[in-house]
Scaffold this motif. Structure first.
Motif, short mmCIF file in Angstrom:
data_model
loop_
_atom_site.label_atom_id
_atom_site.label_comp_id
_atom_site.label_asym_id
_atom_site.label_seq_id
_atom_site.Cartn_x
_atom_site.Cartn_y
_atom_site.Cartn_z
N ILE A 1 -85.28 27.13 30.08
CA ILE A 1 -85.45 27.32 31.53
C ILE A 1 -85.98 28.54 31.95
O ILE A 1 -86.92 28.59 32.91
CB ILE A 1 -84.42 26.82 32.36
CG1 ILE A 1 -83.94 25.15 31.77
CG2 ILE A 1 -84.66 26.83 33.87
CD1 ILE A 1 -82.69 24.66 32.16
N LEU B 1 -89.72 29.35 33.60
CA LEU B 1 -89.88 29.66 34.96
C LEU B 1 -90.86 30.65 35.35
O LEU B 1 -91.91 31.11 36.39
CB LEU B 1 -88.66 30.34 35.71
CG LEU B 1 -87.46 29.20 36.24
CD1 LEU B 1 -86.08 29.61 36.54
CD2 LEU B 1 -88.21 28.37 37.51
N LEU C 1 -84.36 18.57 32.62
CA LEU C 1 -83.63 19.81 32.45
C LEU C 1 -82.53 19.96 31.76
O LEU C 1 -81.80 20.81 30.97
CB LEU C 1 -83.34 20.42 33.87
CG LEU C 1 -84.53 21.73 34.21
CD1 LEU C 1 -85.70 20.95 34.31
CD2 LEU C 1 -84.13 22.34 35.44
N PHE D 1 -89.53 22.11 38.71
CA PHE D 1 -90.13 22.09 37.34
C PHE D 1 -91.33 20.80 37.41
O PHE D 1 -92.10 20.80 36.85
CB PHE D 1 -89.02 21.86 36.28
CG PHE D 1 -88.83 23.03 35.82
CD1 PHE D 1 -88.29 24.37 36.65
CD2 PHE D 1 -88.89 23.72 34.56
CE1 PHE D 1 -88.02 25.39 36.47
CE2 PHE D 1 -88.60 25.08 34.13
CZ PHE D 1 -88.06 25.79 34.93
N THR E 1 -94.14 21.07 34.62
CA THR E 1 -93.23 21.51 33.33
C THR E 1 -92.51 20.41 32.74
O THR E 1 -92.30 20.66 31.43
CB THR E 1 -92.44 22.81 34.01
OG1 THR E 1 -93.02 23.79 34.57
CG2 THR E 1 -91.58 23.57 32.64
#
Length: 267
Positions: free
Chosen positions: A114, A118, A106, A94, A99
């Motif tokens: 999450i 993705l 996370l 990520f 991201t």
């Protein structure tokens, strides 16, 4: 963080404590003295011999099956460590995509968020920043112990004397060391009174350095209480407001015979 991520924490503790064989010999000697004292106590009077037999059987069973408890903790920690490794691995992916900023971000996201990221690659950095700020704010402002009509009852002003539940008897006067996270482990010194919200198995090495223990939460069967009795150091649990009232460097009188800890001198 696991030892794999921060091995220096475990290494520093090992170097500071040292003396593995001498510590084991000392613990064995304490155990033998305690066992003999209990057998003398339960062996007095009518039926004493039978009580000693019963005590020895109970002690042998406890020593034999105590490993089951430790194995349970080991496998729980092993599972959580593997799960954390998976999260961090996905976090690296990520972070590379932009991201999130760091892999550990996370931990501030739900599985649904999450999964969505993705698929569409939406940046979650603002959401993570908001939740991280809330986490930091909540960490220094724990929830109140008491509520009345849905509203928090204000905490009382810090006092020089606090009461708690006796978890391990004894008394000592020493310098307090407040430990909130593993980052504070390095500051723990031999012979201090360790003050914390709670302890867990990962804290056991630094408990061996302490002369006493003061915990805001817990009971007779909490980790800190059990280890304190094993080490033979005085301990109070369920001491409300300990982290607010006691500061590192304060000299405290821990009386785990009457259930009080008093600040003798401010550090």
């Amino acid at each position: 963080p696991t030892v794999r991520e921060e091995p220096h924490v475990a290494l520093q503790l090992a170097l500071r404590i040292g003396g593995g064989e001498s510590n084991a010999a000392s613990a064995a000697a304490r155990r033998e003295r305690a066992t003999a004292a209990i057998e003398r106590a339960v062996g007095r009077g009518l039926g004493g011999s039978l009580r000693v037999v019963g005590f020895r059987a109970a002690l042998a069973a406890s020593q034999r099956y105590y490993v089951v408890r430790e194995n349970m903790r080991y496998h729980a920690d092993y599972f959580l460590a593997r799960l954390r490794a998976l999260v961090l691995a996905l976090g690296v992916h990520f972070a590379a995509r932009g991201t999130v900023e760091t892999p550990i971000d996370l931990c501030f996201l739900s599985l649904e968020e999450i999964a969505t990221a993705l698929d569409d690659g939406t940046s979650l950095a603002p959401l993570v920043a908001e939740r991280r700020a809330a986490h930091t704010r909540d960490a220094v402002s724990p929830p109140p112990d008491l509520l009345r009509d849905g509203a928090a009852i204000p905490d009382r002003a810090p006092r020089d004397t606090l009461s708690g539940e006796i978890a391990a008897p004894g008394r000592c006067v020493a310098t307090a060391r407040v430990v909130r996270t593993s980052a504070d482990f390095a500051a723990v010194e031999q012979g201090c009174v360790l003050v914390a919200r709670y302890t867990d198995p990962g804290w056991t090495p630094i408990l061996e350095l302490a002369a006493g223990l003061v915990l805001e939460s817990g009971g007779q069967l909490s980790h800190g209480a059990i280890v304190a009795r094993e080490l033979g150091i005085p301990a109070l649990v369920n001491v409300a407001g300990a982290l607010d009232a006691i500061r590192s460097g304060d000299r405290v009188d821990l009386d785990a015979m009457t259930g009080w800890v008093r600040i003798v001198e401010r550090g």
